[in-house]
Design a protein around this motif. Structure first.
Motif, PDB file in Angstrom:
ATOM      1  N   UNK A 409       0.808  -1.224   0.000  1.00 14.48           N
ATOM      2  CA  UNK A 409       0.000   0.000   0.000  1.00 14.48           C
ATOM      3  C   UNK A 409       0.842   1.274   0.000  1.00 14.48           C
ATOM      4  N   UNK A 410       2.116   1.178   0.391  1.00 15.16           N
ATOM      5  CA  UNK A 410       3.043   2.304   0.341  1.00 15.16           C
ATOM      6  C   UNK A 410       4.075   2.020  -0.749  1.00 15.16           C
ATOM      7  N   UNK A 411       4.315   2.977  -1.647  1.00 17.07           N
ATOM      8  CA  UNK A 411       5.185   2.718  -2.791  1.00 17.07           C
ATOM      9  C   UNK A 411       5.634   4.046  -3.407  1.00 17.07           C
ATOM     10  N   UNK A 412       6.468   3.961  -4.430  1.00 20.62           N
ATOM     11  CA  UNK A 412       6.865   5.113  -5.230  1.00 20.62           C
ATOM     12  C   UNK A 412       6.466   4.859  -6.673  1.00 20.62           C
ATOM     13  N   UNK A 413       6.077   5.930  -7.363  1.00 20.97           N
ATOM     14  CA  UNK A 413       5.643   5.840  -8.757  1.00 20.97           C
ATOM     15  C   UNK A 413       6.615   6.626  -9.632  1.00 20.97           C
ATOM     16  N   UNK A 414       6.944   6.069 -10.797  1.00 23.78           N
ATOM     17  CA  UNK A 414       7.840   6.738 -11.739  1.00 23.78           C
ATOM     18  C   UNK A 414       7.079   7.829 -12.480  1.00 23.78           C
ATOM     19  N   UNK A 415       7.607   9.036 -12.419  1.00 25.20           N
ATOM     20  CA  UNK A 415       7.022  10.195 -13.098  1.00 25.20           C
ATOM     21  C   UNK A 415       8.045  10.732 -14.098  1.00 25.20           C
ATOM     22  N   UNK A 416       7.611  10.954 -15.319  1.00 35.44           N
ATOM     23  CA  UNK A 416       8.515  11.451 -16.358  1.00 35.44           C
ATOM     24  C   UNK A 416       9.341  10.321 -16.958  1.00 35.44           C
ATOM     25  N   UNK A 417      10.430  10.694 -17.603  1.00 31.46           N
ATOM     26  CA  UNK A 417      11.286   9.698 -18.236  1.00 31.46           C
ATOM     27  C   UNK A 417      10.998   9.566 -19.716  1.00 31.46           C
ATOM     28  N   UNK A 418      11.758   8.716 -20.363  1.00 34.14           N
ATOM     29  CA  UNK A 418      11.689   8.622 -21.817  1.00 34.14           C
ATOM     30  C   UNK A 418      10.502   7.821 -22.320  1.00 34.14           C
ATOM     31  N   UNK A 419      10.004   6.895 -21.500  1.00 27.53           N
ATOM     32  CA  UNK A 419       8.908   6.021 -21.930  1.00 27.53           C
ATOM     33  C   UNK A 419       9.286   5.200 -23.161  1.00 27.53           C
ATOM     34  N   UNK A 420      10.560   4.858 -23.256  1.00 28.69           N
ATOM     35  CA  UNK A 420      11.053   4.097 -24.412  1.00 28.69           C
ATOM     36  C   UNK A 420      11.407   2.691 -23.961  1.00 28.69           C
ATOM     37  N   UNK A 421      10.871   1.707 -24.672  1.00 29.84           N
ATOM     38  CA  UNK A 421      11.051   0.306 -24.331  1.00 29.84           C
ATOM     39  C   UNK A 421      11.780  -0.405 -25.457  1.00 29.84           C
ATOM     40  N   UNK A 422      12.720  -1.267 -25.094  1.00 32.71           N
ATOM     41  CA  UNK A 422      13.540  -1.976 -26.072  1.00 32.71           C
ATOM     42  C   UNK A 422      13.386  -3.476 -25.845  1.00 32.71           C
ATOM     43  N   UNK A 423      13.012  -4.234 -26.887  1.00 34.52           N
ATOM     44  CA  UNK A 423      12.933  -5.698 -26.727  1.00 34.52           C
ATOM     45  C   UNK A 423      14.333  -6.287 -26.506  1.00 34.52           C
ATOM     46  N   UNK A 424      14.442  -7.220 -25.577  1.00 32.97           N
ATOM     47  CA  UNK A 424      15.717  -7.885 -25.329  1.00 32.97           C
ATOM     48  C   UNK A 424      15.441  -9.245 -24.690  1.00 32.97           C
ATOM     49  N   UNK A 425      16.504  -9.928 -24.296  1.00 34.86           N
ATOM     50  CA  UNK A 425      16.323 -11.250 -23.700  1.00 34.86           C
ATOM     51  C   UNK A 425      17.488 -11.569 -22.782  1.00 34.86           C
ATOM     52  N   UNK A 426      17.244 -12.470 -21.856  1.00 33.59           N
ATOM     53  CA  UNK A 426      18.282 -12.955 -20.957  1.00 33.59           C
ATOM     54  C   UNK A 426      18.968 -11.830 -20.209  1.00 33.59           C
ATOM     55  N   UNK A 427      20.311 -11.931 -20.147  1.00 32.56           N
ATOM     56  CA  UNK A 427      21.116 -10.933 -19.430  1.00 32.56           C
ATOM     57  C   UNK A 427      21.587  -9.807 -20.339  1.00 32.56           C
ATOM     58  N   UNK A 428      21.042  -9.703 -21.552  1.00 34.08           N
ATOM     59  CA  UNK A 428      21.469  -8.681 -22.512  1.00 34.08           C
ATOM     60  C   UNK A 428      20.775  -7.358 -22.210  1.00 34.08           C
TER      61      UNK A 428
END
Length: 487
Positions: A409-428
């Protein structure tokens, strides 16, 4: 019955203050497009209506039909469709086909709620709305109105009241519940009993949560009133006859959590191997105890301060389902107040929040199986700072750890940022991944997301494990293929 001339005579009925009376407000509406207005004290209301068509609900700031105003028309156009309208103007904000949603020969149950500018309506015992719209310029709602028209008269049963009492009597008072959590405040010497059922009655299957039983010495979780109890916890002095004590009860796929509302600490937890859908809750006291209660479902009260929001709307990351708010900001328009953490373009900040609240400027980054927006959040757990998902309707964030999904019930929310997502896999991990936390061993953690069973769920990426972990269905699930959030 409430006289339909109350509006014209400028006399408002008194708000019911006790659920213990178990008496819904009844009213008749003539074939006349004139609203009957009543004050509201929470962000939702349940009602039942018997009408052949055109059940109209208005949400306003005052006890009259004036702007600003939301209107929800259920079963309009000959009982074929429903719409949401703002300030009595066209075009309608949302239009949904709802053939035969009303019936002139029987009562049909519905709920309406308003939260953070999101106005929605749904059927009784259904958690998801059939129509919903997010207002980019919301206003505080203090009154609700009801009327019928266009050839229809209606009979309504409207529930009211937020604070109520329970007598020294082993008998539950039942009400519908529309999400997976209750926040309750209880004042009494002992025996705060809450049950979760799939019907408004004390019948199997049922979960019972007994807080402060045995003369305020222990608490238990019981299934179908059978012993032995599923969980027993020593809780001496947990209830107080002179002070309201807050508790949070959460359920998800059979997993029950009971938390201290002041600290968020879980003091009872149990998972049902054969869960059932919960549609109602009941409360009672007994064994020599009387109780006073305040219960809410995490929808903002009109008396709460209205937060301000970003000056520009965030980008949508997915197509919302029909009837759900389209790509709209989750906060309020305007300039953030002085001292509010503001992220320069391209930068991100973490903002403290709680109980399902979404800070202004937070971008939706996923969706639940229901279509509800999910936001990027993080919370502390077992010495770690863990990225995860925030589900506003649940009133908490969820983080993955130790093979399980943990609600916070107590947390922090990400505000702002690039909003860019990159597909990847494993430890890459491509250069520029956004650090978002760390494990209990001090390893950096990043934000990932995964498509799983119709959801787009946010979780943590731990490079040494080569997977993205998501909190889902009470579990921590790992995936080698995922999307990574960039800074």
């Amino acid at each position: 019955m409430v006289n339909c001339n109350n509006l014209a005579n400028n006399r408002l009925p008194t708000v019911l203050n006790s659920w213990a009376q178990q008496a819904p407000r009844d009213l008749q509406t003539e074939d006349k497009l004139q609203y009957n207005f009543f004050p509201v004290t929470s962000g939702s209301i349940q009602f039942r209506v018997r009408a052949p068509n055109d059940a109209h609900i208005a949400l306003t700031t005052g006890p009259q039909e004036s702007d600003p105003m939301y209107e929800i028309f259920i079963g309009g156009w000959g009982n074929t469709k429903s719409v949401i309208r703002r300030n009595r103007t066209k075009p309608d904000k949302v239009e949904i086909e709802t053939p035969n949603v009303l019936n002139g020969g029987e009562f049909r149950g519905f709920w309406v709620r308003w939260d953070g500018g999101v106005v929605s309506a749904g059927r009784e015992n259904e958690a998801l709305p059939f129509i919903s719209w997010q207002d980019p310029d919301p206003f505080p709602v203090s009154f609700i109105g009801f009327c019928t028209g266009w050839g229809a008269s209606g009979t309504w049963k409207v529930e009211d009241g937020q604070e109520f009492s329970t007598p020294d009597k082993i008998e539950y008072l039942f009400r519908p519940v529309m999400n997976g959590m209750l926040e309750l405040e209880f004042r009494g010497p002992h025996d705060c009993h809450v049950c979760l059922t799939r019907a408004p009655a004390d019948v199997d299957p049922v979960y019972e949560i007994m807080i402060g039983g045995w003369q305020n010495t222990q608490s238990v979780i019981r299934h179908n009133r059978a012993k032995p109890d599923k969980v027993t916890a020593p809780t001496p002095g947990i209830a107080d006859p002179n002070e309201f004590k807050k508790f949070l009860i959460q359920w998800n796929n059979g997993r029950l959590l009971v938390r201290d509302g002041a600290t968020g600490q879980t003091f009872m937890e149990w998972t049902d191997p054969a869960p059932f859908p919960v549609t109602h809750f009941g409360v009672r006291t007994g064994w020599g105890a009387r109780g006073q209660w305040r219960i809410k479902h995490f929808w903002r009260s009109p008396t709460d301060p209205q937060p301000l929001g970003p000056s520009a709307p965030p980008a949508a990351l997915y197509a919302a389902p029909p009837g759900y708010p389209n790509a709209q900001p989750s906060g309020y328009p305007g300039v953030p107040p002085p001292g509010y953490p503001r992220a320069p373009p391209g930068n991100a900040v973490w903002v403290d929040s709680s109980n399902g609240q979404v800070p202004p400027g937070a971008n939706p980054a996923g969706r639940d199986v229901s279509g509800e927006e999910l936001f990027i959040a993080r919370a502390q757990h077992e010495g770690a700072m863990l990225p995860g998902k925030l589900a506003r309707s649940h009133g908490m964030a969820y983080v993955p750890w130790g093979g399980q999904e943990h609600g916070k019930p107590q947390y922090q929310v990400l505000v702002g940022g690039s909003n860019r997502w990159v597909p990847t896999s494993g430890a890459n991990l491509p250069p520029g991944a956004l650090p978002a936390g760390e494990s209990e061993d001090g390893e950096p953690l990043y934000v990932g997301r995964v498509n799983h069973e119709g959801s787009l769920t946010i979780g943590k990426v731990q490079q040494s494990h080569g997977v993205c972990y998501i909190p889902y269905g009470g579990q921590e699930l790992g995936f080698q293929e995922y999307e990574l959030l960039m800074s």
